[in-house]
Write a protein that holds these residues in place. Structure first.
Motif, PDB file in Angstrom:
ATOM      1  N   ILE A   1       0.849  -1.190   0.000  1.00 42.43           N
ATOM      2  CA  ILE A   1       0.000   0.000   0.000  1.00 42.43           C
ATOM      3  C   ILE A   1       0.885   1.239   0.000  1.00 42.43           C
TER       4      ILE A   1
ATOM      5  N   TRP B   1       1.153   5.654  -0.778  1.00 41.68           N
ATOM      6  CA  TRP B   1       0.386   6.898  -0.801  1.00 41.68           C
ATOM      7  C   TRP B   1       1.284   8.044  -1.231  1.00 41.68           C
TER       8      TRP B   1
ATOM      9  N   SER C   1     -11.532  -4.337   1.379  1.00 38.17           N
ATOM     10  CA  SER C   1     -12.348  -3.160   1.654  1.00 38.17           C
ATOM     11  C   SER C   1     -12.257  -2.756   3.121  1.00 38.17           C
TER      12      SER C   1
ATOM     13  N   MET D   1      -8.708  -1.226   3.704  1.00 35.83           N
ATOM     14  CA  MET D   1      -8.536   0.134   3.206  1.00 35.83           C
ATOM     15  C   MET D   1      -9.370   1.134   3.993  1.00 35.83           C
TER      16      MET D   1
ATOM     17  N   ALA E   1      -7.463   4.344   5.432  1.00 36.45           N
ATOM     18  CA  ALA E   1      -7.925   5.720   5.223  1.00 36.45           C
ATOM     19  C   ALA E   1      -8.026   6.468   6.550  1.00 36.45           C
TER      20      ALA E   1
ATOM     21  N   PHE F   1      -8.622   6.536  -4.363  1.00 34.66           N
ATOM     22  CA  PHE F   1      -7.846   5.304  -4.442  1.00 34.66           C
ATOM     23  C   PHE F   1      -7.469   5.046  -5.897  1.00 34.66           C
TER      24      PHE F   1
ATOM     25  N   GLY G   1      -5.768   2.304  -8.481  1.00 34.72           N
ATOM     26  CA  GLY G   1      -5.442   0.887  -8.553  1.00 34.72           C
ATOM     27  C   GLY G   1      -5.856   0.263  -9.863  1.00 34.72           C
TER      28      GLY G   1
ATOM     29  N   LEU H   1      -9.469  -2.055  -7.254  1.00 33.27           N
ATOM     30  CA  LEU H   1     -10.556  -1.118  -6.993  1.00 33.27           C
ATOM     31  C   LEU H   1     -11.867  -1.851  -6.751  1.00 33.27           C
TER      32      LEU H   1
ATOM     33  N   VAL I   1     -11.706  -2.955  -3.156  1.00 27.92           N
ATOM     34  CA  VAL I   1     -11.807  -1.853  -2.202  1.00 27.92           C
ATOM     35  C   VAL I   1     -13.247  -1.371  -2.065  1.00 27.92           C
TER      36      VAL I   1
ATOM     37  N   ALA J   1     -14.414   9.072   1.715  1.00 30.58           N
ATOM     38  CA  ALA J   1     -14.157   8.032   0.716  1.00 30.58           C
ATOM     39  C   ALA J   1     -15.232   8.142  -0.355  1.00 30.58           C
TER      40      ALA J   1
ATOM     41  N   TRP K   1     -12.538   7.264  -7.246  1.00 29.80           N
ATOM     42  CA  TRP K   1     -12.185   5.968  -7.854  1.00 29.80           C
ATOM     43  C   TRP K   1     -11.315   6.284  -9.057  1.00 29.80           C
TER      44      TRP K   1
END
Length: 374
Positions: A15, A17, A52, A55, A59, A89, A91, A96, A99, A195, A201
Motif C-alpha cells: 500500500i 500513498w 475493503s 482500506m 484511510a 484510491f 489501482g 478497486l 476496495v 471516501a 475511484w
C-alpha cells in the motif's frame, strides 16, 4: 519455499500513498510515493470485508481520523497541525473492485460509475434505449453516477439486508453492482464524504491499456488481421529486427510475434501477452510498420486508422502526470474516435476495460493529474 513461485501462496499487498500536489518530476519517481505498509493476502483474507475493510482502516489511519484529524510537525519553533484530504484510491481493475466491493467486470453492472451500462445487454436487448452495453462506443449515452447515487444504493442494500431475505438481497446486489459488506469501506457512515466511490475511484490507465488491456487486445488483433491478409508474423519480426531501440526501451525481443506471445488460434480474443513496458515499445514500431509497409498496399485501411489512433492515445497518456491534463480535449477526442472504429472493426473482442477507458478523462478532471501505478 521459493518466493518466486507463480502461485499466490506468499503474495503481498503493498500500500502506497502520495500527495496530489507533488510536482510531476516527483510523482513519476519512486521517491514521490511512500509506503504505508505491506500485508500478506492470506492475512487480508481473514478480515471481514477483506481488502475493503483493510482500506477503510488505512484511510482512517492516514487522516488520523477521530484524533487530531491531521499530523503535527515543527518546521520552525512552534508545532503546526497539517491536515490532508483523501483524494481517492488508485489501482487496477481488481484492486478497486475489492476496495469498493463492486461486482466488477463479471457482474451484470460492471461499472460503478455509470447507472445504465450493462455487461450482458447484447444478449437480451437488440434495440437502442436507456440501457447500453459495455461495448457502447458513445460516451454521451452513459448516465454517470454521483457519489451520492452510489451511497444511496449502499443504503438500499443495508435496508434490504435488514429484512433477512437472502434472495431479495442477491437481486439487489446484482442490480446495483455492489456486494453487501457491512465491514467494507462504503458501509462505514463515518467516511461518507471522505471516501468517494465515483470521484475518488481512479483507474490506473496503464492497467487499462497495457496490462491485458486495450492495447494488448489491439496488438493481437492487428497481427491476426495481417496474417489473414498474407503478412505473416515472421515478416513483422524481421522488420523489428532492423531497429535499435533507445536504451530506456530495452531491446527488440525476437519472440514478440511468436505463438508464445500471440497464443493459439483459440486464444485470439485473449490479447497479446507482454509486459506493459513491452507494449510501450511495440506500439510505435508496429505503427511505423503499418504506415511504411502495409498502408501503401491499400489493405486493412480501417485497421491501420484504428492502430494509428491507439499510438496517438498512448503518446498523449505518456506525456506525464501534469502535462497530459493540458491535453484533455485531445485525449477525449482520440478515445471517442478510436472507440467507434474499434467497435466496427473488432466487435467480438471488446472487454470491460474498453468501457473503463472512457472514464480516464473523468479522472483528469477530478484529480487534475493523470497518476499511474507504474
Amino acid at each position: 519455499g521459493n518466493v518466486l513461485r507463480p502461485d499466490k501462496g506468499r503474495a503481498l499487498q503493498h500500500i502506497l500513498w502520495t500527495f496530489v500536489e507533488f510536482p510531476e518530476w516527483l510523482t513519476v519517481r519512486d521517491q514521490g510515493w511512500f509506503t504505508f505498509g505491506c500485508i500478506r493476502t492470506s492475512a487480508i483474507a481473514t478480515l471481514p470485508g477483506h481488502s475493503s475493510c483493510l482500506m477503510k482502516h488505512v484511510a482512517k489511519s492516514l487522516l488520523n481520523f477521530g484524533t487530531t484529524d491531521g499530523m503535527f510537525a515543527a518546521p520552525n519553533s512552534a508545532p503546526l497541525l497539517f491536515k490532508a484530504k483523501l483524494a481517492g484510491f488508485l489501482g487496477d481493475e481488481k484492486g478497486l473492485k475489492d476496495v469498493f466491493v463492486s461486482k466488477g467486470p463479471g457482474g451484470t453492472k460492471p461499472c460503478l460509475s455509470c447507472k445504465n451500462v450493462c455487461q450482458f445487454l447484447d444478449d437480451v436487448i437488440a434495440s437502442p434505449g436507456y440501457m447500453v452495453s459495455v461495448k457502447c462506443p458513445d460516451r454521451h449515452r452513459f448516465d454517470k453516477c454521483s457519489d451520492a447515487d452510489v451511497y444511496e444504493s449502499v443504503d438500499e442494500l443495508v435496508r434490504i439486508a435488514a429484512t433477512n431475505i437472502p434472495a431479495d438481497l442477491a437481486v439487489a446486489e446484482q442490480t446495483h453492482g455492489t456486494n453487501y459488506e457491512p465491514s467494507g469501506l462504503l458501509f462505514d457512515t463515518s467516511l461518507r464524504g471522505i471516501a468517494k466511490p465515483v470521484t475518488g475511484w481512479f483507474r490506473d490507465w496503464m492497467h487499462v491499456m497495457a496490462v491485458s488491456g486495450c492495447a494488448n487486445m489491439e496488438i493481437e488483433q492487428i497481427v491476426h488481421a495481417l496474417r489473414h491478409a498474407g503478412v505473416l508474423p515472421d515478416m513483422i519480426t524481421n522488420y523489428f529486427a532492423e531497429l535499435v531501440l533507445p536504451k530506456a526501451h530495452g531491446k527488440v525481443n525476437a519472440d514478440w510475434f511468436t505463438a508464445k506471445r500471440l497464443g493459439k488460434p483459440s486464444q485470439e480474443k485473449d490479447g497479446w501477452k507482454g509486459f506493459s513496458a513491452e507494449v510501450l515499445s511495440v506500439i510505435p514500431i508496429l505503427h511505423d510498420f503499418l504506415d511504411v509497409v502495409i498502408k501503401p498496399t491499400g489493405i486493412l485501411g480501417r485497421e491501420i486508422d484504428c492502430f494509428r489512433l491507439l499510438d496517438r492515445l498512448m503518446k498523449l497518456l505518456c506525456l506525464g502526470t501534469d502535462t497530459s491534463v493540458k491535453h484533455l480535449a485531445a485525449i477525449e477526442h482520440v478515445i471517442d474516435k478510436h472507440a467507434h472504429i474499434f467497435t466496427a472493426v473488432y466487435p467480438e473482442v471488446i472487454k470491460p476495460k474498453f468501457h473503463h477507458l472512457f472514464h480516464i478523462p473523468d479522472h483528469l478532471i477530478n484529480l487534475k493529474k493523470l497518476c499511474s501505478c507504474f
